[in-house]
Design a protein around this motif. Sequence first.
Motif, short mmCIF file in Angstrom:
data_model
loop_
_atom_site.label_atom_id
_atom_site.label_comp_id
_atom_site.label_asym_id
_atom_site.label_seq_id
_atom_site.Cartn_x
_atom_site.Cartn_y
_atom_site.Cartn_z
N SER A 296 -2.96 -18.90 -4.60
CA SER A 296 -4.48 -18.95 -5.96
C SER A 296 -4.16 -20.04 -6.29
O SER A 296 -5.23 -19.78 -7.51
N CYS A 326 -4.90 -10.85 -5.51
CA CYS A 326 -5.87 -12.43 -5.59
C CYS A 326 -6.53 -12.15 -3.68
O CYS A 326 -5.44 -11.36 -3.48
N SER A 349 -8.50 -19.15 0.66
CA SER A 349 -8.69 -18.71 -0.26
C SER A 349 -9.83 -18.17 -0.32
O SER A 349 -10.98 -18.62 0.33
#
Length: 433
Positions: A296, A326, A349
């Motif tokens: 993250s 996250c 991500s």
Amino acid sequence: MPSRPRCSWQVAGRAITSGLILGLVLGLLTTACTWGSAPEPGLFGRNQPSSAGSGPPSPPIGRVNPDLPVLGERTLTPDRVDDPPLRVALHALRRTPGGTLLDWSVTPLQVVGLRVGDPVDAHSTAAALVAAAGTFRIIDGDRGTVYRPLISTRSGRYVGSAPAGGLRIGVTSLLQIAFGALPPTLHSVSVELPGVELFTDVPVPDPGRYFGPTRAVDLARSPDVDEVIRWSPAFVYHAAGGQRFRIGIVAVESASDATSIVWSIWSITDGDGLRGAAGPPITDRHDALGHRSTASGLRLIPAGSARAITVWHESTGPEGGGDAFCLCTDLRTAPTDLSRARRSITVVSNLPPLPLRTQFVDVVLPGVGRMQHIPVSESLDSSSQVAGAIQDVSGEVEAPSGRWEAATGNTWPPPRPSRDVLRHTREVVARLD
């Protein structure tokens, strides 16, 4: 620059998960890398679906119904010879009485030494992905909502199907997982499957219908590959006892409703690894304070902008309270081999959408530096892969435990869980931050 490592992926321990969040393990994947001068194939294939005529036809045992819609696909390519590459595809979201059904598939691909129809090892990357289905997410970015799979109140497990007799080389296992009912005014979402970039702008049809295909897709064709497009400088990761790493950006995928970054973390020296480490630039301060090691930490700055875009988090707590997790790879179960030099993992991500027509971004690694002018790839939205809506005439499955056997890719549409199955469930809806 040193020669690029070749990496092998294998599942350590139980074949559970590459997912994220709330005690669900993410990626019990062990990398074993050797150094060489040959280009390293990326873990993720960026190519969009191609027609069946663009590659060799699937053998009869693995033949896929040409009426099978494919809203998007991703290719995972382990380097270990006995761990086959695989293709994961998204086929439909179907509103059904009492919930929403996600149809997806896994196709282990043929490589030298493996024949079509051979069983796939229970500790393969493909098996780990199937076991991680409970970590899938449906994301409504406009309303800031994240939907998690339904949990059976009878068994305590997510509601979905499992491959009948396990996975087989060249055979598409058509799987399902159930979510709660989506708002009737919601017509498109993003779908997160662990370990791959988001499927974006996924259309949600009216009840009792699904969207048809625009073309036949050979899901068993040869795997697609990529390479790292930019490397960071080597840096000392203080959270890992001073171990040195390098980060490589594989792709920045942009869509109208989300952005996904695929990146690799490479160990240069021995150290503590990432299992317990948490801090910049790999993990953001919020997750580090919560003792979570996650992918993250990086940020994006679109060309011409001064505002950094950070990784999405989800929270089940009340507005302004609760913890947040996250929407990215969870590194807490990262393999112990990452404590050794010349090892790697590839992570994903997910972030909010970039400004319209963004072609380049800077990737900021706090405490390390800024990788400038990284090209942005435009994702092919799932909505562009479908034709008109078709009446869903599939039957129903009675499965008191909330689990049933999956169909193969020559069956479409597969039966849906009955209203009674979905009635005995609990739903978890999170807030997107």
